[in-house]
Structures are given as structure tokens and as C-alpha cells.
Scaffold this active site. Structure first.
Site, short mmCIF file in Angstrom:
data_model
loop_
_atom_site.label_atom_id
_atom_site.label_comp_id
_atom_site.label_asym_id
_atom_site.label_seq_id
_atom_site.Cartn_x
_atom_site.Cartn_y
_atom_site.Cartn_z
N ARG A 237 0.87 -1.17 0.00
CA ARG A 237 0.00 0.00 0.00
C ARG A 237 0.90 1.22 0.00
O ARG A 237 1.98 1.21 0.62
CB ARG A 237 -0.90 0.04 1.25
CG ARG A 237 -2.08 -0.91 1.22
CD ARG A 237 -3.11 -0.51 0.16
NE ARG A 237 -4.28 -1.38 0.15
CZ ARG A 237 -4.44 -2.46 -0.61
NH1 ARG A 237 -3.48 -2.81 -1.47
NH2 ARG A 237 -5.54 -3.18 -0.55
N GLU A 266 -3.63 7.69 -4.27
CA GLU A 266 -3.92 7.02 -5.54
C GLU A 266 -5.17 7.61 -6.13
O GLU A 266 -6.14 7.78 -5.40
CB GLU A 266 -4.13 5.52 -5.31
CG GLU A 266 -2.84 4.79 -5.12
CD GLU A 266 -2.99 3.28 -4.99
OE1 GLU A 266 -4.08 2.75 -5.29
OE2 GLU A 266 -2.03 2.64 -4.57
N HIS A 285 -1.37 0.42 -9.71
CA HIS A 285 -1.98 -0.56 -8.78
C HIS A 285 -2.60 -1.74 -9.55
O HIS A 285 -3.81 -1.98 -9.49
CB HIS A 285 -3.02 0.13 -7.90
CG HIS A 285 -3.29 -0.61 -6.62
ND1 HIS A 285 -3.66 0.01 -5.44
CD2 HIS A 285 -3.22 -1.93 -6.33
CE1 HIS A 285 -3.81 -0.89 -4.49
NE2 HIS A 285 -3.55 -2.10 -5.00
C1 GLV Z 1 -4.99 -5.15 -3.94
O1 GLV Z 1 -4.23 -4.30 -3.65
C2 GLV Z 1 -5.65 -5.97 -2.96
O2 GLV Z 1 -5.56 -5.66 -1.76
O3 GLV Z 1 -6.29 -6.95 -3.36
#
Ligand code: GLV
Length: 326
Positions: A237, A266, A285
Site C-alpha cells: 500500500r 492514488e 496498482h
Molecule cells: C490489492 O491491492 C488488494 O488488496 O487486493
């Protein structure tokens, strides 16, 4: 048709949604961008189930607006977007999608590591800019991956899967915790302190969930411990890393480069200074984004909604204690 109303905050693989629609009156937010908080808030009054994404902030206020809410299902393994403590207080089960995305995410973390180490995006740009005039002994030289030392911060399922890949590259593997069912020690990993891991690693890859303890886990002090030739990879993250400290470390040559699948915030604003750096590769991401894995995540998220509507334990629940004494 059941009376249960479920709001799905984005389009997702169709097979899963077709199945969900057999169990409830389903509304799917079909815009590309997420619904605003207030849009979700207005819908909550009627909802029995909410199928949301990591881009949706789900807090106590939303839960209080939903007297009939029986389940919150996040189509993600991470659930830092949901106030789980508030869900516990209201005995609302929260589901996530662990396991199915482990290998896909580990593939991507390793791909990012390789791409940054061997400067693949810069190579593409070099060709497109018409700079490829000849083979040259020093142009675009990167860092070797085989035999290098990889520090894995957070050794849960994804950290262990990255360690398995690193074994194939004959890497020395350092970890700062051993949380995995598949003990990383069995994969040849050594457990060391966080500081020793940062000092000795050529590559550092982050695999911790975002919590109060891991927020800015890697900041100025930690970056200063790393080698000037080291490369930092973040598929966890964004705010596990302090972005200002990272920018300074990359700019001043304190570390060599970074590969970020996640940022804080983000999406990253186009004027974010990190985007001005050639030694920082930022992608949007997408670590779990394979066609097959996203389909499985949607199926799991739907399984959790259906179980919640029926008042049954969710197959993958982050707060199973809400069912205690039920
Ligand atoms: C993606 O970042 C997830 O947490 O699945």
C-alpha cells in the site's frame, strides 16, 4: 426474486455478477470512476449487502445509514479502506479475497523488480526516442538480480511467494518476520531485524498490510540505512512508504531506484515529484490484475456477499468474531 438489495460499486467480471443477481436485487455502478461517498451514503438505507472495492471508503457513518446491512464484501485482499472496528461494533461481517491473488501479485512484484533492475522501461523509451544508434558497452547497464540479496518486509502469503521466485534466481533472502504458514526459513530465508535487512539488501520488497503500525514504516531513517545501489519495490500500500522521504532518497542517490505499484495518494497526481524521476517506475496498482485472478477475486467477493445475505459465515471473513454467539 429476493428482497435483498445489493449495491456493487463497479463493474466486475460478468460471471460472478450474473451469479450474484440470482440471489438479490443487484445494482451495479457502471461508471469507470468510483461512486462518490455521498452516492454510496444515499443508497445505504435500502441495502442488505455492499460489494465494494479498495477505492471506496467504508466508515461508521455509512454503516449507520444502513440498518439492514448484513455484509460488506471487499474485492481485494487488503481492507484498510474499511473501518473494521466499526463493523465489529455493529456485528457486520466483512469479507476479502485472500489467497487467489497471491501468485499473481508475487509475479508482478518480481516483474517490477526485474524491470527496474534491468531498466526495461528506460530501454523502451530510449528506442522510441530514436537514441538506439549502436550497441554500447555501458548504456543502460542495470543491476544483476541473480545472486543478489532480497529483503522481504512482511512474510505473509505474498512475501513467501516472492521468496519462492527469488530462490530460482539464487538470491539470498532476508525477512524481518516469519508469519507465513510456509515458513520462509524453509525457502532459505534468514530472519533478521528490519534495520539489518535494510542495510544488507540489494532489493527490498514490501509485503505488509497497511495498519497504524506500518504507516510510513519506510521513511527517512530507514531509507538512509539502505545501500546507494539498492532498489525498493512496493506492491503493498502506498502509505507504507513516506513519499516525501522516498523522493529525497531517490533524488539524492541515497538509493538507486524504486518500482511502485501503489502510491499515496492514488491515483498519483501528474505533478507529483516522484513522476519527474527517471529512477522511479510507477504503475497504476495492477499487481493482481490478471484476467484469471480478477475473475476469481470477483467470484470470492460474490461468495462472501451471498453467504452474508443468508446469515451464514463468510467463506473469507476478516472479522469472523462477529459470528461468535450468533
Ligand atoms: C490489492 O491491492 C488488494 O488488496 O487486493
Amino acid at each position: 426474486m429476493s428482497d435483498f438489495k445489493v449495491f456493487v460499486t463497479r463493474e466486475m467480471p460478468a460471471a460472478a455478477l450474473d451469479r450474484l443477481s440470482e440471489h438479490c436485487q443487484m445494482e451495479v455502478w457502471d461508471a469507470f470512476l468510483p461512486p462518490d461517498y455521498d452516492v454510496i451514503l444515499k443508497k445505504m438505507g435500502d441495502l442488505s449487502g455492499l460489494l465494494c472495492l479498495l477505492t471506496d471508503r467504508i466508515d461508521a457513518r455509512l454503516m449507520d445509514a444502513a440498518p439492514n446491512l448484513k455484509v460488506i464484501s471487499n474485492m481485494a485482499v487488503g481492507y484498510d479502506n474499511i473501518d473494521v472496528a466499526a463493523a465489529n461494533e455493529r456485528r457486520i461481517p466483512v469479507g476479502n479475497t485472500p489467497g487467489v491473488l497471491t501468485e499473481t501479485t508475487a509475479d508482478f512484484a518480481f516483474a517490477l523488480l526485474m524491470a527496474v533492475a534491468r531498466r526495461i522501461p528506460e530501454g523502451r523509451q530510449y528506442v522510441q526516442d530514436g537514441k538506439w544508434l549502436t550497441w554500447h558497452p555501458t548504456v543502460l547497464s542495470g543491476q544483476d538480480v541473480f545472486g543478489a540479496t532480497l529483503g522481504i518486509i512482511g512474510s505473509g502469503r505474498i512475501g513467501a511467494a516472492v521468496a519462492r521466485r527469488a530462490q530460482g534466481f539464487n538470491m539470498r533472502i532476508l525477512v524481518n518476520s516469519l508469519e507465513s504458514e510456509e515458513d520462509i526459513r524453509q525457502l532459505g530465508g534468514e530472519k533478521v531485524s528490519l534495520d539489518q535487512l535494510l542495510v544488507e539488501s540489494d532489493f527490498v520488497s514490501l509485503h505488509v498490510p497497511l495498519t497504524d503500525e506500518t504507516h510510513h514504516l519506510i521513511s527517512e531513517r530507514e531509507l538512509a540505512l539502505m545501500k546507494p545501489t539498492s532498489i525498493l519495490i512496493n506492491t503493498a500500500r502506498g502509505s507504507v512508504l513516506d513519499p516525501k522521504a522516498l523522493y529525497a532518497a531517490l533524488k539524492n542517490g541515497q538509493i538507486l531506484a524504486a518500482g511502485l505499484d501503489v502510491t499515496d495518494p492514488e491515483p498519483i497526481p501528474l505533478d507529483d515529484p516522484l513522476l519527474s524521476l527517471d529512477n522511479c517506475l510507477v504503475v497504476p496498482h495492477i499487481a493482481s490484475a490478471s484476467v484469471a485472478t480478477r475473475a476469481k477475486m470477483a467470484e470470492m467477493a460474490v461468495d462472501n456477499v451471498i453467504a452474508g445475505l443468508l446469515g451464514e459465515p463468510l467463506p473469507t471473513c476478516v472479522n469472523p468474531e462477529v459470528f461468535d454467539g450468533a
